[in-house]
Structures are given as C-alpha cells and as structure tokens.
Design an enzyme around this catalytic site. Structure first.
Site, PDB file in Angstrom:
ATOM      1  N   CYS A 137      20.444  31.633  -4.728  1.00  0.00           N
ATOM      2  CA  CYS A 137      20.332  32.721  -3.749  1.00  0.00           C
ATOM      3  C   CYS A 137      18.839  32.914  -3.532  1.00  0.00           C
ATOM      4  CB  CYS A 137      20.969  34.003  -4.279  1.00  0.00           C
ATOM      5  SG  CYS A 137      20.661  35.424  -3.205  1.00  0.00           S
ATOM      6  N   CYS A 152      17.919  36.902  -2.902  1.00  0.00           N
ATOM      7  CA  CYS A 152      18.021  37.937  -3.951  1.00  0.00           C
ATOM      8  C   CYS A 152      18.600  37.293  -5.208  1.00  0.00           C
ATOM      9  CB  CYS A 152      18.774  39.182  -3.476  1.00  0.00           C
ATOM     10  SG  CYS A 152      20.372  38.938  -2.687  1.00  0.00           S
ATOM     11  N   SER A 153      19.786  37.713  -5.622  1.00  0.00           N
ATOM     12  CA  SER A 153      20.308  37.192  -6.891  1.00  0.00           C
ATOM     13  C   SER A 153      21.819  37.046  -6.841  1.00  0.00           C
ATOM     14  CB  SER A 153      19.908  38.125  -8.039  1.00  0.00           C
ATOM     15  OG  SER A 153      20.483  39.406  -7.840  1.00  0.00           O
ATOM     16  N   CYS A 154      22.369  36.762  -5.659  1.00  0.00           N
ATOM     17  CA  CYS A 154      23.818  36.656  -5.496  1.00  0.00           C
ATOM     18  C   CYS A 154      24.391  35.596  -6.447  1.00  0.00           C
ATOM     19  CB  CYS A 154      24.164  36.300  -4.060  1.00  0.00           C
ATOM     20  SG  CYS A 154      23.648  37.580  -2.894  1.00  0.00           S
TER      21      CYS A 154
END
Lengths: 214, 219
Positions: A114, A117-119
């Site tokens: 991702c 972000c941090s999906c």
C-alpha cells in the site's frame, strides 16, 4: 531487540530515546482525556488489544492457504470470491471486508503493497509489520520489487514475472504462495506450519518441509 | 494531495528490514495507540477517508520522521481538535477541562468482537453500468488536487489495461471531506513496468492499482 518505550537500557541514542518517551506520554495523555470525557471505554480498549494480540494474526491466513492447497474446491472458491471463502473459515471483518486472493505460479510472483498508507488484510494477517508501513517498503515495492525481495533473502527463478498489487482502495489482497514440493498427502495443519506471514504478502515463499524457504 | 504519504517510486529510504511475525508491538504505547484509534473511529464522527487525509496532512518532514503508530496518534489528536472534541490544553495536560461533546456512538467492551467482525462495508449498489470492461485500454487522468485522492502520482497519466471490475465503491475523494459518498465503479488497472518507469525499467514487472472510474479515461 527494540528498546522499550521508557526502559533505561534501550539501544537508541538519547535523542531517539527521549522522543519515544514523549510519544508514550502523549499517548497516555490522549487516552486519559478520551476516557475522562467518555469518548472511549477502558474495557473496550483492552478488548481491542487482546483481540489483535491473541486472536487475529497470520495463523488465520495460514489456515486459509493450507486449505486452498489441500482442497481444490476451496481454492477455486477462494479465487472466485475470497471474502466468502475466508468467511467460511470464520475470518472476516475490519480491513478484510473485500478480499481478493492472488495465486503465485512458476510463471508469476505476486507482491502486495500500500504505497499511500498501510492497507493490509487484518482478519487473515493481523496487524501489519513495521516494515510493511515503512517508507522504505512503500516507496520501493512498485519500482524495485526484486530489490525488496533481495532484502528478504528471496531470489526468484530467472524468467518469473513480478506482479505488484498497490492496495489503493478497500480491496485487500492475500497472496496464495506456491505449495512446497514434497508435501503430498500432508494434513492442513501440517501444511499451515509451512505458510509464513511474508509468503502471504509476497515478500517470502512458503517454507520447504525441511524448514528452509522453498 | 501530493503529501509525504504518496511514496511510490521515491528513493533513498534504505533497505527494508524484515521482522519476525510473532512480534506484534514494539512498545506498550503502541497497543494503546491502536486501541484509542479504533475506539475513537467507532464513534462515527469521521470516516476512514477523513482520517487518511488527516494523516497525510501532517507536514512531510514530520510524516517521514514518524513511525506509523506515531502518525496515527498525531493525526488522531489533530482530528479530535478539528472536530472540537478535545482542546489543546486538554491534550497537553491529559485532563478534561470542558464537558464532552455528544458523539453518535461510544464503543462498549461487549461490542468490540462484533464490531471488528462486522467491519465496514464500502461497496454500494450499482446505479449505472460500468464504463469499462475487463481488457479495456484506459489512461489515468493527470491531476494534482489539494484534496484527498487515492490515485498515486506514479500512476497518473499512464496507460494500462482493466484487469478486473470490482463493483461500486464509496469515492474517497469526496468522502474524506464529508462531501458525500458519491459511489463509483472501481477497477483494477494493470500497467507495465516500462509504462510507469520508462527507460531501463524491468519489462517483466507489472503493477496494478485500484482506480475509481473518474480517475480513468478510454485510451
């Protein structure tokens, strides 16, 4: 080992050390205000932490992969509707509402990132590791994925195509690693022990029966 | 927005450092940061896109020098301030000074398991047919909005192929700013390495993004 947030014997420089303590204090102040104002309940906070420390983690995903290896009908279902197939094993919910499983083959290796972000697919893999959320990984996975794999000690056979999935929406990707050779007839439980977290992100391969990466 | 969150293709951050999968947290405060982030999210004051925008709105130098849980907690404080739920003085002192503002919901301990297991559905019913089919050649638009968007810079103005039609999903570019969900068709679009990275790029690499319909035009 990483230093604890306020222990006196950390490995960090003084500067880093005091910053960590500042963060710990800031989080404590934030939590105190939120609790005092009634926006959050302490027991609910503890229940959230307990859930992600003990119940939701990469062993869930390992069970999904092992079943896909052992059961062709499940594997087909997983490829067709991963959310439903994963739910049939009891996993689902927050950050796994819309799942897609992508399958490694001798011709193509999949890697999930991702960049924005941090999906990450929490119900099957738990909370993302620090490196998954790091600038180093997020920046390089899309432009130099073979270099990233080298950081993990993984070299793909020459000619293997590399396919990177940037999770820019609410779809969450689970990599189905290749089943190691020499595991014919193994139980799902035994197979699950070969499935590493990193192999389900694509930065690793499943372990070979001897214990090393296949 | 072209913030520090949009990292794809940047260089100079050094190697990736693997860690064992048994490691869940690196410090006690990270657990608390996780818990208050999820519990306040459950209040229903903001949505996931609002919070993503608040995180990417941190000044770039601060964003890039913060761990991810630090990004979470700094953004959470900013969001709480922006929505008037806490004051700077309260955050500084760790003590409430003004009464709480009403919020739609407070997450109770007995609801945690059910709430996490339910998640939040982002798919919406289709009200129009999809503009693109699997196999269609598309080009991503070139834009540089100051608002939230999920089209990364490295994939703007690039030609790719629709590999999957995922359904209709909440549109983050408006949802982040509480301007409505405006659901759109979502596609997985695959690009070749050379299309994204040009000369010298690995021809055996392909990269996909998930792109809302308004990010795309026919190529």
């Amino acid at each position: 080992m990483h230093a604890s947030d306020d222990g006196p014997h950390g490995h960090h420089h003084e500067h880093d050390h005091s910053e960590l303590s500042d963060t710990a204090l800031r989080v404590r102040a934030l939590e105190s205000v939120l609790v005092e104002k009634g926006y959050v309940e302490p027991d609910a906070l503890d229940a959230i932490i307990e859930t992600y420390e003990t119940r939701i983690g990469p062993r869930n995903g390992a069970r999904v992969v092992a079943k896909a290896w052992a059961d062709p009908a499940f594997r087909d279902g997983l490829r067709r509707d991963a959310t439903a197939a994963i739910a049939s094993l009891g996993f689902g919910g927050r950050q796994g509402e819309h799942m897609v499983a992508v399958e490694n083959t001798p011709e193509e290796h999949n890697l999930v990132v991702c960049t924005l972000c941090s999906c990450y697919p929490w119900p099957v893999l738990g909370l993302p590791p620090v490196w998954y959320k790091s600038a180093a990984y997020r920046s390089r996975a899309v432009i130099d994925p073979r270099g990233v794999l080298a950081d993990f000690g993984v070299t793909l056979p020459e000619g293997t195509r590399l396919r990177v999935w940037d999770s820019t929406a609410e779809i969450r990707y689970l990599v189905l690693p290749m089943r190691p050779a020499g595991t014919e007839g193994w139980s799902e439980e035994a197979l699950a022990d070969l499935v590493t977290r990193d192999s389900m992100i694509g930065t690793g391969l499943a372990r070979a029966p001897g214990g090393v990466a296949a | 927005m072209n913030g520090a969150q949009d990292l794809g293709g940047m260089m100079g951050f050094g190697p990736v450092t693997p860690e064992p999968e048994e490691l869940r947290f690196h410090a006690e405060w990270e657990k608390r940061a996780l818990a208050i982030t999820l519990a306040t999210g459950a209040m229903g004051v903001w949505n996931i896109d609002t919070m993503r925008h608040t995180r990417e709105s941190l000044p770039p130098a601060e964003y890039l020098s913060s761990s991810y849980y630090e990004i979470w907690t700094k953004a959470l404080a900013n969001q709480l301030l922006a929505d008037g739920l806490v004051s700077r003085e309260e955050l500084r002192d760790g003590q409430a000074e003004a009464p709480a503002r009403p919020v739609p919901r407070v997450l109770h301990a007995g609801e945690v398991a059910r709430t996490l297991a339910a998640g939040t559905q982002y798919a919406r019913p289709a009200e129009a047919p999809a503009a693109f089919a699997v196999g269609a050649a598309v080009r991503t638009r070139v834009f540089h909005p100051a608002h939230h968007t999920r089209l990364p810079r490295y994939a703007r103005g690039k030609q790719g192929v629709v590999e999957a039609v995922r359904g209709v999903f909440v549109f983050p570019d408006t949802n982040a700013h509480r301007q409505g969900e405006h659901p759109q068709w979502l596609y997985t679009v695959r690009f070749t390495g050379p299309e994204l990275w040009g000369e010298g790029a690995d021809p055996s690499l392909s990269v996909s993004i998930d792109a809302w319909e308004s990010y795309l035009e026919a190529a």
